[in-house]
Design a protein around this motif. Structure first.
Motif: not given
Length: 59
Positions: A47-48, A52-54, A56-59
């Motif tokens: 979950a953590w 973090r991935i989400e 970093k990828t939401v721009r």
């Protein structure tokens, strides 16, 4: 997750994480406390990392 010793088999993949969580959190589950604790730790880590991935990828 494959815990055949405890009669729990869940397909691989993030889509089945909810099912694993249900098994771990089931009060009447036959999983030993140590297994529950370790599985919950892994679920929390996934979950953590997902957050973090989400982020970093939401721009």
């Amino acid at each position: 997750m494959h815990c055949a010793s405890f009669c729990h088999v869940v397909a691989q993949g993030i889509q089945d994480l909810t099912r694993i969580r249900e098994i771990v959190e089931e009060p009447k589950s036959n999983l030993p406390e140590l297994v529950r604790h370790e599985c919950q730790d892994l679920i929390d880590q996934i979950a953590w990392k997902t957050e973090r991935i989400e982020a970093k990828t939401v721009r």
